[in-house]
Each structure stands twice: as structure tokens, then as C-alpha cells.
Design a protein around this motif. Structure first.
Motif, PDB file in Angstrom:
ATOM      1  N   LEU A   1       0.823  -1.207   0.000  1.00 40.12           N
ATOM      2  CA  LEU A   1       0.000   0.000   0.000  1.00 40.12           C
ATOM      3  C   LEU A   1       0.857   1.258   0.000  1.00 40.12           C
ATOM      4  CD1 LEU A   1      -2.796   1.319   0.170  1.00 40.12           C
ATOM      5  CD2 LEU A   1      -2.649   1.122   2.669  1.00 40.12           C
ATOM      6  N   VAL A   2       1.903   1.278   0.828  1.00 46.85           N
ATOM      7  CA  VAL A   2       2.801   2.446   0.866  1.00 46.85           C
ATOM      8  C   VAL A   2       3.489   2.641  -0.485  1.00 46.85           C
ATOM      9  CG1 VAL A   2       4.950   3.334   1.860  1.00 46.85           C
ATOM     10  CG2 VAL A   2       3.185   2.407   3.349  1.00 46.85           C
ATOM     11  N   ALA A   3       3.957   1.565  -1.085  1.00 44.88           N
ATOM     12  CA  ALA A   3       4.603   1.673  -2.395  1.00 44.88           C
ATOM     13  C   ALA A   3       3.628   2.196  -3.443  1.00 44.88           C
ATOM     14  CB  ALA A   3       5.155   0.306  -2.818  1.00 44.88           C
ATOM     15  N   ALA A   4       2.369   1.723  -3.400  1.00 45.57           N
ATOM     16  CA  ALA A   4       1.366   2.167  -4.370  1.00 45.57           C
ATOM     17  C   ALA A   4       1.020   3.642  -4.176  1.00 45.57           C
ATOM     18  CB  ALA A   4       0.112   1.304  -4.249  1.00 45.57           C
ATOM     19  N   VAL A   5       0.825   4.056  -2.919  1.00 43.29           N
ATOM     20  CA  VAL A   5       0.509   5.464  -2.651  1.00 43.29           C
ATOM     21  C   VAL A   5       1.681   6.360  -3.047  1.00 43.29           C
ATOM     22  CG1 VAL A   5       0.032   7.128  -0.823  1.00 43.29           C
ATOM     23  CG2 VAL A   5      -1.154   4.932  -0.842  1.00 43.29           C
ATOM     24  N   THR A   6       2.890   5.916  -2.762  1.00 45.09           N
ATOM     25  CA  THR A   6       4.077   6.694  -3.142  1.00 45.09           C
ATOM     26  C   THR A   6       4.138   6.891  -4.650  1.00 45.09           C
ATOM     27  OG1 THR A   6       5.329   5.901  -1.233  1.00 45.09           O
ATOM     28  CG2 THR A   6       6.598   6.711  -3.110  1.00 45.09           C
ATOM     29  N   PHE A   7       3.938   5.810  -5.381  1.00 43.88           N
ATOM     30  CA  PHE A   7       3.968   5.914  -6.837  1.00 43.88           C
ATOM     31  C   PHE A   7       2.845   6.820  -7.339  1.00 43.88           C
ATOM     32  CE2 PHE A   7       2.516   4.483 -11.019  1.00 43.88           C
ATOM     33  CZ  PHE A   7       3.687   4.622 -11.744  1.00 43.88           C
ATOM     34  N   SER A   8       1.651   6.694  -6.753  1.00 41.17           N
ATOM     35  CA  SER A   8       0.503   7.488  -7.203  1.00 41.17           C
ATOM     36  C   SER A   8       0.726   8.972  -6.957  1.00 41.17           C
ATOM     37  CB  SER A   8      -0.760   7.015  -6.482  1.00 41.17           C
ATOM     38  OG  SER A   8      -1.869   7.815  -6.830  1.00 41.17           O
ATOM     39  N   LEU A   9       1.185   9.332  -5.753  1.00 46.86           N
ATOM     40  CA  LEU A   9       1.433  10.750  -5.460  1.00 46.86           C
ATOM     41  C   LEU A   9       2.534  11.314  -6.348  1.00 46.86           C
ATOM     42  CD1 LEU A   9       1.260  10.943  -1.545  1.00 46.86           C
ATOM     43  CD2 LEU A   9      -0.293  12.013  -3.190  1.00 46.86           C
ATOM     44  N   GLY A  10       3.595  10.524  -6.526  1.00 41.25           N
ATOM     45  CA  GLY A  10       4.673  10.992  -7.384  1.00 41.25           C
ATOM     46  C   GLY A  10       4.217  11.199  -8.817  1.00 41.25           C
TER      47      GLY A  10
ATOM     48  N   VAL B   1      12.507  -0.710  -3.520  1.00 41.13           N
ATOM     49  CA  VAL B   1      12.601   0.704  -3.158  1.00 41.13           C
ATOM     50  C   VAL B   1      13.248   1.506  -4.277  1.00 41.13           C
ATOM     51  CG1 VAL B   1      13.791   2.323  -1.625  1.00 41.13           C
ATOM     52  CG2 VAL B   1      12.556   0.387  -0.668  1.00 41.13           C
ATOM     53  N   MET B   2      14.331   0.992  -4.843  1.00 40.89           N
ATOM     54  CA  MET B   2      15.049   1.746  -5.854  1.00 40.89           C
ATOM     55  C   MET B   2      14.225   1.911  -7.122  1.00 40.89           C
ATOM     56  SD  MET B   2      18.142   3.092  -5.563  1.00 40.89           S
ATOM     57  CE  MET B   2      17.276   4.609  -5.925  1.00 40.89           C
ATOM     58  N   VAL B   3      13.450   0.909  -7.490  1.00 38.73           N
ATOM     59  CA  VAL B   3      12.626   1.004  -8.697  1.00 38.73           C
ATOM     60  C   VAL B   3      11.530   2.057  -8.516  1.00 38.73           C
ATOM     61  CG1 VAL B   3      10.934  -0.220 -10.112  1.00 38.73           C
ATOM     62  CG2 VAL B   3      13.098  -1.319  -9.523  1.00 38.73           C
ATOM     63  N   VAL B   4      10.808   2.010  -7.391  1.00 38.60           N
ATOM     64  CA  VAL B   4       9.736   2.980  -7.145  1.00 38.60           C
ATOM     65  C   VAL B   4      10.287   4.398  -7.096  1.00 38.60           C
ATOM     66  CG1 VAL B   4       7.993   3.740  -5.483  1.00 38.60           C
ATOM     67  CG2 VAL B   4       8.287   1.301  -5.949  1.00 38.60           C
TER      68      VAL B   4
ATOM     69  N   LEU C   1      11.806   5.090   1.253  1.00 37.74           N
ATOM     70  CA  LEU C   1      11.403   5.722   0.000  1.00 37.74           C
ATOM     71  C   LEU C   1      11.689   7.213  -0.004  1.00 37.74           C
ATOM     72  CD1 LEU C   1       8.015   3.835  -0.488  1.00 37.74           C
ATOM     73  CD2 LEU C   1      10.018   3.620  -1.961  1.00 37.74           C
ATOM     74  N   SER C   2      11.350   7.917   1.082  1.00 43.51           N
ATOM     75  CA  SER C   2      11.497   9.374   1.090  1.00 43.51           C
ATOM     76  C   SER C   2      12.966   9.785   1.079  1.00 43.51           C
ATOM     77  CB  SER C   2      10.784   9.974   2.302  1.00 43.51           C
ATOM     78  OG  SER C   2      11.300   9.439   3.509  1.00 43.51           O
ATOM     79  N   THR C   3      13.794   9.140   1.902  1.00 38.49           N
ATOM     80  CA  THR C   3      15.214   9.501   1.931  1.00 38.49           C
ATOM     81  C   THR C   3      15.897   9.142   0.623  1.00 38.49           C
ATOM     82  OG1 THR C   3      15.281   9.193   4.317  1.00 38.49           O
ATOM     83  CG2 THR C   3      17.384   9.180   3.163  1.00 38.49           C
TER      84      THR C   3
END
Length: 590
Positions: free
Chosen positions: A13-22, A160-163, A406-408
Motif C-alpha cells: 500500500l505504501v509503495a502504491a501510494v508513493t507511486f501514485s502521489l509521485g 525501493v530503488m525502482v519505485v 522511500l522518502s530519503t
């Protein structure tokens, strides 16, 4: 640790939300100005949340609790130093750095000292610092994912690196600003809520009550078998009975004494009876009395603490991914206000890893044996709350940990890609994207192939390198007119060179199974002092190389914003030396 489906769902879920916001934010990024500094339109509160989200890395989310578990009161200097570094940044660097109009740290170096060779030298250090800071983030991601899903360690690093790379390629700084601000509040919730719940469980159940207040070492409450994934050297406080089973299955019962160091080989298992004292990795606090008392290791511990203070207090102002965020503020006043907000946000966050680290010494002492103390916050919920509720709490923490990775990683990738695209490549948007891909591949390979150390200790070396290279350059460049490019280059060479020698030495000793001395693990006390002294002495010896426009540049750095001296170094190709001539003619945008 058993498979936790809730944690896996939380990570996805965190990876999906991160990708969506980005992806949503990247639609507004169209120019190099967007990709490098988000058009310099980020206001102080949002920028403070973004900086905090970027800064709270794997070392903060996992490493602080782990080092508190191992070292106790002396470890509190890590969160203090990580936070107080922004006080030094606010007082000495933030506003003048923004008024310089630079886009990157090497860009500022050339604007202040007028040297293209020094700019290239600074570029090399920016890239190297970014790389060695990225590696522990990816290793932490691999550790976290392997703990909750039993996947190989490399899977988390690659995920992490791909996202992160996709988000950075799509929108650069414009895309990750909103993302990092959101991730700060996510991380605060995901560590604060479980901390409150676990404290309530601890206080109401009475489990382990008073254990940390007793002088005895921590002990196993039941018969415990510990699997050793990487070889470690252990020490005990008192004679301890242990059954050792090697990788081939052969077992032997031994009595470990406190006078010698005991080796546990990779792949072996150690079984301890109920009531046995918990061994710790050599160098950790073996008993609770020394764990709760600061400075218990004598003069050596005191010098190590001062060295840590030098690294964290001064290293923050030299981290490229931190400094680049101040270029996104509209003016110097907003940059200083941003730093004040960051101090408040970081101080609030760091309360909770310390609490979880203390609880971990009671409920997951087996991590002191394996040395995998960075996993403390991931294992603690299920150790204190068995069953589905413990899994849910663990899932919440796992979500925050992945937000930290992800953020760092996003900030590091943007800062290093920005420098490469403007100093090595022509500086266009497609060059930024190419640089991001290149930068992503190298640390990902290193994270998979290089042995992982403690996250806080690994990141601490990055701080030491930043403090020994860019801190003298920034402080003296902003506040001392007599600085020359020769002095700055000499100081960076001496300070950075000493840290790199210490880093190579540490890796060599660790590969041989030894333990490096403290002054190579925490070298900042000596390397920062040497860097400042060298910079000053060489600058005084090369007075004839003081830039001719030093008075004009210093006026721009220190004049109040409302006087209108601030100018952005906006040119078609960033980083050209001839742009200094254009600056003198006033050919740049306000």
C-alpha cells in the motif's frame, strides 16, 4: 519472525501510494527548473515537512531504536545530534545559501570562489556522499522486507530503488516535495501510534517491570534458540551455558566465560536455557547498570561521544540532499523559517524510537546476540502482543519503515542526479533523467553485494564525511572573506581523505572478522578539526587567490531579502563558468 500478511499488505500500500502521489505531482514538472528546485516556490511549512520526511531515514526509523537497545544512554546522542544539526544549519548556512541563487552545492561553490576545478572536486564528493548514504537505506529496506515476508534481502532494495527512480524520472524535485511532506506525517503516525499502544501494554501487564532498573544483565525468560545469519563476536557478563549447533548440524554444549570473546559462525544456532544471561555483540553494554549510565566506558567513550557530536552537528549542513531542499524556498527568510519548523518536527519524532529501543531490551534481547538490532522495532510488537493484534502493529511500523526508505532515497537520488546532470551532462531534463538512472544502479548493486552494518553507524560515516568536507567550506565561505579556492580544496582533500581512509580500514578489518578501533568508526573529531585547520592555513598562504568579486558576493549572501540583492543563477546550461560574467551584467531572472 513469522510471515506477516498484514505487513506485506502495508508495504504494498505504501509503495502504491508513493507511486501514485509521485505520478500526480509529476504532471506539473516541465522544465529543468522544476526538476532541480521545484521552481523555488515551496513555502516554509511544506518544505519543513518535506525536509523532515527526507531526513528521517532508515537510521532514524530503525537504527536509533537498535542502537539504544545495544548501547543505552550513550546512544541518545544520535537523535540529539541529528536534530541539533539543524540549529547549526539555521544559524550559519540556510538563509545565505538560498540568497546565493545556486541550484546545487557545487553551483554555490563556484558562485562563491569562482573556481571550475573546485566545482568539479565538490561534484565528486557530492556523488560519493550520496552513494554511501543510499546504500544503508536500501540495505534497511531489504532487512525490513526479509523480516516480514521471508524474501531474499535484495528484493527490498530493488523494490525501493525502482519505485523511487520512476518518481524521480517523472517529476524530479517537483514530484517528490509533496511526496516527502506526506511521508513525514505517515512516519510520525506509524511510529507514535504503536509506541503508545506498546507502552500501555507494558504498564498494564507488568511484564518485565523494573528489569532495566536492575544492575543485572538482561536475561531470557524462556528457553530460546537464536539463529546467527552473519558471523558475530560475543561477550558475556557472567558464565553462561549455551548449546552451539553449527551449520552441518553438529552440536556441543559450552560454558562461555566473561574473560574471553566468543565467536558465533554464520549459519549456526545458539540455544540458551530460561534465566540465562543474554550475550551481546562485543562493544555493547553487557549489563543494565552500564546501559542506563552515560559515559560508563571512560575516556574512550567520552572521546567517541565528542566525535559523534562533531559528525552529527556539522555533518547535517554538508549533506547534499538536505541542502538542495533550501534552494526550493522563495527567499532566505523562508529558508530560515523552514529550519525552525524542522527542529520542531524532528524533536517530536525522535521521542518514539528511543522508547521502542528501551522496550526492546526487555522483550527482544535475542537481537543482542545476533547483532541485528536494527530489526528491533519490527519484532517488538509481536513479542509484546502475540496474535493478530501484534501483527497489525508490526504492519503499521513496517509501513512507516518503508516510507522512510522511500522518502530519503528520493531526496538522495534527486540531489545527486541534479549535480551530475548540470556538471557532467548538458543540464537538460533528459540529462537529469539519464543521471537518475545511473545513480540508481550503482548503490543498488552495492547494497546487494556489500555486507550490512548497523544503520546508524553506516549513516554516521556519511555524516562524518559531510562534516569533514562541505562543513568547513560552507561555514568559512559564508562568513570569512579570506577563503580561497585553494584553501577550500586543500581542506576538503585532507578531511575527506582521512574519512575515506578510515572507511576503507573499517571495511578491511570487518572482512577479516576483527573490530576496528573507535577512532576509525567515529573519526569526525580528528578529521573535521584537520579540515578546518587546513582550509584556514592554506587560504592565508594563498591570499592572492581571493576572488575579485568577494565583496559583491558576500553582500548578496548577507543582505536582507527585501533589499533585492538576491538573484537566481538561471541559465540555459547550469554551471558554466562564463555565467559569472553574466551575473556582473545583471542578466538573470529575479
Amino acid at each position: 519472525m513469522q510471515f506477516n500478511p498484514w505487513a506485506l499488505a502495508a508495504v504494498v500500500l505504501v509503495a502504491a501510494v508513493t507511486f501514485s502521489l509521485g505520478y500526480r505531482s509529476s504532471r506539473f514538472a516541465t522544465s529543468t527548473h522544476d526538476f532541480l528546485v521545484a521552481r523555488r516556490t515551496v513555502r516554509s511549512r511544506r518544505n519543513a515537512a518535506a525536509i523532515s520526511g527526507e531526513y528521517l531515514s532508515a537510521a532514524s526509523f530503525l537504527g536509533i531504536a537498535g542502537i539504544v537497545l545495544s548501547e543505552g544512554a550513550d546512544a541518545l546522542w544520535y537523535p540529539i545530534g541529528f536534530t541539533a544539526g539543524y540549529l547549526a544549519l539555521m544559524l550559519f548556512v540556510a538563509a545565505p545559501l538560498r540568497r546565493s541563487g545556486a541550484y546545487t552545492l557545487p553551483d554555490f561553490v563556484e558562485a562563491r570562489l569562482g573556481s571550475v576545478p573546485l566545482r568539479r572536486f565538490a561534484t565528486a564528493f557530492v556523488v560519493f556522499i550520496g552513494m554511501i548514504y543510499l546504500v544503508p537505506q536500501l540495505q534497511g529496506a531489504g532487512l525490513a522486507l526479509s523480516m516480514i515476508t521471508k524474501t531474499p534481502v535484495w528484493v527490498g532494495a530493488v523494490l525501493v530503488m525502482v519505485v523511487v527512480t520512476i518518481n524521480v524520472i517523472l517529476g524530479g524535485m517537483r514530484a517528490i516535495t509533496v511526496l516527502q511532506a506526506f511521508q513525514y506525517w505517515l512516519k510520525l503516525f506509524t511510529i507514535a501510534a504503536p509506541a503508545f499502544v506498546l507502552c500501555a501494554v507494558f504498564l498494564t501487564s507488568g511484564s518485565g517491570g523494573g528489569a532495566l532498573g536492575s544492575p543485572a544483565p538482561p536475561q531470557f525468560d524462556e528457553r530460546t534458540t537464536v539463529s546467527v545469519r552473519t558471523g558475530v563476536a560475543l561477550q558475556v557478563e557472567s558464565p553462561t551455558l549455551v548449546e552451539v549447533r553449527d551449520k552441518a548440524g553438529a552440536s556441543e554444549t559450552e560454558v562461555w566465560g566473561p574473560e574471553t570473546e566468543h565467536r558465533a559462525a554464520e549459519g549456526s544456532t545458539l540455544t540458551f536455557e530460561a534465566g540465562s544471561r543474554v550475550p551481546v555483540v562485543t562493544g555493547g553494554a553487557t549489563d543494565n547498570e552500564s546501559w542506563v549510565r552515560p559515559g560508563s566506558s571512560g575516556l574512550e567513550g567520552l572521546l567517541k561521544t565528542y566525535s559523534l557530536i562533531f559528525a552529527t552537528f556539522l555533518g547535517t549542513m554538508g549533506l547534499p540532499h538536505v541542502l538542495v531542499r533550501f534552494y526550493t524556498n522563495p527567499d532566505g527568510k523562508a529558508a530560515r523559517r523552514t529550519t525552525v519548523h524542522v527542529l520542531l518536527l524532528l524533536g517530536l519524532f525522535y521521542l518514539f524510537p528511543v522508547i521502542l529501543g528501551a522496550l526492546s531490551r526487555i522483550f527482544v534481547p535475542q537481537l543482542l546476540v545476533t547483532g541485528e538490532t536494527d530489526a528491533a522495532v519490527l519484532l517488538l510488537p509481536m513479542a509484546m502482543v502475540p496474535g493478530v493484534w501484534g501483527q497489525i502493529l508490526g504492519a503499521v511500523i513496517a509501513a512507516g519503515a518503508f516510507a522512510a526508505f522511500l522518502s530519503t532515497s528520493s531526496g538522495l537520488l534527486v540531489s545527486v542526479a541534479g549535480v551530475l546532470s548540470t556538471d557532467v551532462l548538458p543540464g537538460r531534463v533528459r540529462d537529469f533523467r539519464l543521471a537518475a538512472v545511473i545513480v540508481a544502479i550503482v548503490p543498488m548493486v552495492l547494497a546487494v553485494t556489500v555486507k550490512s552494518g548497523g544503520l546508524s553507524l553506516s549513516v554516521g560515516m556519511s555524516f562524518a564525511l559531510a562534516a569533514s568536507t562541505f562543513s568547513p567550506l560552507l561555514v568559512l565561505g559564508i562568513w570569512w572573506r579570506k577563503l580561497t579556492w585553494a584553501g577550500a580544496m586543500a581542506g576538503m582533500s585532507v578531511g575527506g581523505g582521512l574519512v575515506l581512509i578510515a572507511l576503507v580500514f573499517n571495511v578491511t578489518v570487518a572482512a577479516g572478522g576483527g573490530i576496528a578501533p573507535w577512532w576509525t568508526l567515529q573519526p569526525a573529531l580528528f578529521t573535521v578539526t584537520a579540515a578546518f585547520a587546513t582550509t584556514v592555513l592554506v587560504s592565508l598562504a594563498t591570499r592572492h587567490r581571493i576572488p575579485d568579486d568577494v565583496n559583491r558576493v558576500m553582500l548578496r549572501l548577507h543582505a536582507p531579502d527585501r533589499l533585492g540583492f538576491m538573484r537566481d543563477r538561471a541559465v540555459a546550461r547550469f554551471g558554466q563558468a562564463e555565467e559569472r560574467v553574466r551575473m556582473a551584467r545583471g542578466r538573470h531572472r529575479k
